[in-house]
Design a protein around this motif. Structure first.
Motif, PDB file in Angstrom:
ATOM      1  N   UNK A   1       0.934  -1.161  -0.017  1.00 31.72           N
ATOM      2  CA  UNK A   1       0.004   0.150   0.072  1.00 31.72           C
ATOM      3  C   UNK A   1       0.869   1.052  -0.033  1.00 31.72           C
ATOM      4  N   UNK A   2       0.524   2.197  -0.860  1.00 33.72           N
ATOM      5  CA  UNK A   2       1.551   3.443  -1.026  1.00 33.72           C
ATOM      6  C   UNK A   2       0.318   4.669  -1.074  1.00 33.72           C
ATOM      7  N   UNK A   3       0.916   5.878  -0.592  1.00 29.25           N
ATOM      8  CA  UNK A   3       0.142   6.959  -0.646  1.00 29.25           C
ATOM      9  C   UNK A   3      -0.221   7.409  -2.078  1.00 29.25           C
ATOM     10  N   UNK A   4       0.783   7.459  -3.154  1.00 31.31           N
ATOM     11  CA  UNK A   4       0.494   7.952  -4.369  1.00 31.31           C
ATOM     12  C   UNK A   4       1.412   7.185  -5.279  1.00 31.31           C
ATOM     13  N   UNK A   5       0.708   6.810  -6.427  1.00 32.58           N
ATOM     14  CA  UNK A   5       1.144   5.966  -7.459  1.00 32.58           C
ATOM     15  C   UNK A   5       0.862   6.544  -8.818  1.00 32.58           C
ATOM     16  N   UNK A   6       1.671   5.959  -9.815  1.00 32.08           N
ATOM     17  CA  UNK A   6       1.247   6.529 -11.181  1.00 32.08           C
ATOM     18  C   UNK A   6       0.718   5.307 -11.977  1.00 32.08           C
ATOM     19  N   UNK A   7       0.439   5.596 -13.065  1.00 24.34           N
ATOM     20  CA  UNK A   7      -0.488   4.370 -14.013  1.00 24.34           C
ATOM     21  C   UNK A   7       0.726   3.520 -14.330  1.00 24.34           C
ATOM     22  N   UNK A   8       1.802   3.717 -14.203  1.00 27.71           N
ATOM     23  CA  UNK A   8       3.166   2.808 -14.455  1.00 27.71           C
ATOM     24  C   UNK A   8       3.502   1.953 -13.288  1.00 27.71           C
ATOM     25  N   UNK A   9       3.186   2.289 -11.965  1.00 25.37           N
ATOM     26  CA  UNK A   9       3.226   1.710 -10.818  1.00 25.37           C
ATOM     27  C   UNK A   9       4.381   2.179 -10.102  1.00 25.37           C
ATOM     28  N   UNK A  10       4.791   3.335 -10.509  1.00 27.58           N
ATOM     29  CA  UNK A  10       6.076   4.084  -9.376  1.00 27.58           C
ATOM     30  C   UNK A  10       5.227   4.674  -8.229  1.00 27.58           C
ATOM     31  N   UNK A  11       5.760   4.242  -7.139  1.00 30.03           N
ATOM     32  CA  UNK A  11       5.030   4.609  -5.909  1.00 30.03           C
ATOM     33  C   UNK A  11       5.898   5.321  -4.974  1.00 30.03           C
ATOM     34  N   UNK A  12       5.036   6.115  -4.245  1.00 33.19           N
ATOM     35  CA  UNK A  12       5.474   7.010  -3.102  1.00 33.19           C
ATOM     36  C   UNK A  12       4.760   6.430  -1.677  1.00 33.19           C
ATOM     37  N   UNK A  13       5.651   6.004  -0.740  1.00 37.21           N
ATOM     38  CA  UNK A  13       4.929   5.861   0.741  1.00 37.21           C
ATOM     39  C   UNK A  13       4.979   7.119   1.371  1.00 37.21           C
ATOM     40  N   UNK A  14       4.272   7.040   2.412  1.00 40.36           N
ATOM     41  CA  UNK A  14       4.386   8.175   3.609  1.00 40.36           C
ATOM     42  C   UNK A  14       4.599   7.532   4.864  1.00 40.36           C
ATOM     43  N   UNK A  15       5.600   8.281   5.688  1.00 34.39           N
ATOM     44  CA  UNK A  15       6.106   7.932   6.831  1.00 34.39           C
ATOM     45  C   UNK A  15       6.358   6.423   7.095  1.00 34.39           C
ATOM     46  N   UNK A  16       5.664   6.007   8.298  1.00 31.13           N
ATOM     47  CA  UNK A  16       5.726   4.658   8.845  1.00 31.13           C
ATOM     48  C   UNK A  16       5.562   3.486   7.769  1.00 31.13           C
ATOM     49  N   UNK A  17       4.793   3.870   6.698  1.00 34.09           N
ATOM     50  CA  UNK A  17       4.345   2.884   5.570  1.00 34.09           C
ATOM     51  C   UNK A  17       5.300   2.360   5.017  1.00 34.09           C
ATOM     52  N   UNK A  18       6.671   3.310   5.020  1.00 33.50           N
ATOM     53  CA  UNK A  18       8.039   2.867   4.236  1.00 33.50           C
ATOM     54  C   UNK A  18       8.475   1.583   5.081  1.00 33.50           C
TER      55      UNK A  18
END
Length: 233
Positions: free
Chosen positions: A157-174
């Protein structure tokens, strides 16, 4: 729209789930867990699962839902203290447990994603954790060998992702999501915000899309595991 984008969690897991498979599930406590994908696994009724996760959720939420339906045969975890059903099933012999020090669990998963079959660590030497494992001396100190962890499926689970699957996580979710995304044969991600390719600054990407095969946008309850407050003065 990218072929990686699916309309919902059930569709994203179609053709992937089967009995007796190994699944990595991201998150730390209830922070950063793939809520929608876990619910879809429950709906699928697959059973005999080996689940690699920092924890087993709580009673009635997160991975705790899969314990209720007895779909999990074995847990590979580092912390299970919030789930009474987990303890009950383990003590009664219904559930197998492979317990890991938390840092060792994280490194075993990272090693799996990096293609490193084994490594040595001091953590656990002289304890039950080291029983039956190879010990070796380095610079006069004893280390225990730990093996990599890999999975048939990683759900993250990520905070933000684009349609090609590049992901950004927030804080403890990393904590566990990024390395699990690398260690699954198939990785399915759910995000709070799905954006077009080019929207995310490449320098901000935590998981490159090459590791993600399928992605969905979902809504998330984001429960708090424990709420501790004090009275105001």
């Amino acid at each position: 729209m990218s072929k990686k984008v699916y309309p919902d969690a059930v569709a994203a897991l179609a053709g992937v789930l089967r009995d007796d498979m190994t699944i990595m599930a991201g998150g730390f406590g209830l922070c950063g867990i793939p809520e929608n994908l876990i619910a879809a696994i429950k709906l699928s009724s697959v059973k005999g699962l080996t689940v690699i996760s920092n924890n087993a959720g709580v009673d009635g939420f997160g991975l705790g839902q899969l314990l209720e339906t007895k779909q999990v045969r074995k847990m590979v975890s580092s912390y299970v203290g919030e789930n009474k059903l987990f303890a009950q099933q383990y003590l009664s012999g219904e559930l197998e447990l492979e317990f890991n020090p938390q840092g060792t669990l994280a490194e075993r998963i990272r090693a799996g994603g990096a293609g490193i079959p084994a490594f040595f660590t001091k953590t656990g030497v002289g304890t039950l954790v080291a029983e039956g494992k190879e010990l070796r001396q380095f610079d006069g100190e004893t280390y225990v060998m730990e093996s990599w962890l890999r999975a048939d499926l990683a759900i993250v689970k990520a905070w933000k992702g684009d349609t090609e699957g590049n992901l950004i996580y927030r804080k403890t979710a990393r904590n566990f999501n990024p390395m699990m995304a690398m260690a699954g044969k198939i990785t399915v991600a759910e995000v709070e915000q799905l954006v077009n390719v080019g929207t995310i600054d490449p320098d901000h990407v935590h998981t490159p899309g090459i590791f993600v095969q399928r992605i969905i946008e979902g809504s998330h309850e984001k429960r708090i595991e424990q709420r501790t407050t004090r009275k105001r003065d």
